[in-house]
Design an enzyme around this catalytic site. Structure first.
Site, short mmCIF file in Angstrom:
data_model
loop_
_atom_site.label_atom_id
_atom_site.label_comp_id
_atom_site.label_asym_id
_atom_site.label_seq_id
_atom_site.Cartn_x
_atom_site.Cartn_y
_atom_site.Cartn_z
N ASP A 176 0.85 -1.19 0.00
CA ASP A 176 0.00 0.00 0.00
C ASP A 176 0.89 1.25 0.00
OD1 ASP A 176 -2.39 1.41 0.16
OD2 ASP A 176 -2.45 1.35 2.36
N THR A 179 -8.15 2.43 9.21
CA THR A 179 -8.49 3.04 10.51
C THR A 179 -9.69 2.37 11.18
OG1 THR A 179 -7.68 5.10 9.58
CG2 THR A 179 -8.95 5.28 11.61
P1 13P Z 1 -8.49 4.52 6.16
O1 13P Z 1 -7.40 4.40 7.18
O2 13P Z 1 -9.10 5.86 6.17
O3 13P Z 1 -9.47 3.43 6.25
O4 13P Z 1 -7.79 4.41 4.72
C1 13P Z 1 -7.06 3.28 4.40
C2 13P Z 1 -6.38 3.44 3.10
O5 13P Z 1 -6.84 4.11 2.22
C3 13P Z 1 -5.12 2.70 2.93
O6 13P Z 1 -4.50 3.00 1.73
#
Ligand code: 13P
Length: 306
Positions: free
Chosen positions: A99, A247
């Site tokens: 990611d 999150t």
């Molecule tokens: P959140 O932490 O807002 O869920 O986003 C996760 C995300 O987009 C990881 O690339």
């Protein structure tokens, strides 16, 4: 024996992770989204795998560079995921995805250590620099069967302890970017943010829809935490086929562990402390998968479809 069962047995024997192309393409054709959950440690990986296996739905395990560093390294992450898949007899399609890879080197390292998908995030650079970096990653990845996601515009909010400003993707850049890079999926920043929203999310659905109509590849929504159900549905209708969540699982887990520790002050076994968040994570993961896979789908719907 069904095709799905046959493929499951083959995968089980050779313990194969898959890239994200087939699952995202299927999602695009059928009009739903695949869930991407960020993993932070061995336990979370296990819970997400078990939750997805329970529904028999494919899943993308996303790992940020910060989480990779925390866990131990790219190879450790790969071995945690692939070993758990074997030990837990996981038969669904699982994609291990870097990611927000911040450099060509980071993406290459992930690929060389068994990741089956990478995101190259060169969105902080000018357009042509973003193209150049993304193209280099795509060339390396595609010769190794790895899928690549890229970002246009920039997602704001907080990630890995850093704060970022938002700027939106521009429709006129989308086709040149795709044609020059040949990327497999695109994350256009259109108002979603990482972490918690300060006010009601305000996604630019018109631009999202225009991008969907222009591009033949799946679109990715980052910052999935805190976006109301109706907006998630609308985003899927506007071409989103992958939704990233981090999150929301952290909050879900932390709430349960805090409660458990409050009620069990004498406990010191880490397995009990960390594990006290297990059921809540599994429930949340399954609810999100069902929400993303089809509006109002039930577990039975999903089982029947597969
Ligand atoms: P959140 O932490 O807002 O869920 O986003 C996760 C995300 O987009 C990881 O690339």
């Amino acid at each position: 024996m069904t095709k799905y069962r046959f493929l499951s047995i083959i995968k089980l024997v050779i313990n194969m992770l898959v890239n994200s192309n087939e699952m995202l393409l299927k999602a695009k054709q059928s009009g739903y989204a695949i869930a991407h959950f960020n993993i932070n440690n061995l336990e979370w990986t296990r819970y997400i795998l078990e939750a997805s296996e329970g529904l028999k739905t494919p899943v993308i395990l996303g790992v940020s560079e910060g989480a990779i560093k925390y866990i131990g390294g790219y190879l450790t992450v790969y071995h945690i995921v692939s070993s758990l898949m074997k030990d837990l007899n996981i038969s669904i399609d699982v994609c291990l995805h870097l990611d927000h890879g911040s450099s060509v080197e980071s993406c290459k390292k992930a690929i060389d250590n068994g990741f089956t998908s990478v995101m190259i995030d060169a969105s902080q650079y000018p357009f042509l620099e973003n193209v150049k970096i993304t193209k280099e990653v795509v060339e390396y990845a595609h010769t190794r069967g790895v899928s690549v996601e890229a970002e246009l515009g920039h997602f704001g909010g907080s990630e890995d302890g850093m704060e970022y400003n938002t700027f939106h993707a521009r429709v006129e850049e989308v086709i040149p970017f795709y044609e020059m890079t040949k990327v497999d999926s695109l994350a256009p920043a259109l108002g979603s943010v990482h972490g918690l929203y300060q006010k009601e999310p305000n996604l630019d659905f018109d631009t999202m829809k225009k991008i969907k109509e222009l591009l033949p590849i799946p679109l990715v929504l980052h910052g999935g935490t805190g976006i109301p159900k109706e907006q998630i549905e609308k985003a899927i209708d506007c071409g989103i086929n992958k939704i990233n969540i981090n999150t929301e699982l952290q909050i879900t887990w932390a709430k349960e562990v805090r409660k458990y520790l409050d009620e069990n002050q004498e406990v010191y076994d880490p397995r009990k402390i960390i594990g006290s968040g297990k059921d809540a994570i599994i429930k949340k993961v399954q609810a999100l998968i069902l929400e993303f896979m089809k509006k109002n789908s039930t577990k039975e719907d999903i089982d029947n479809k597969i």
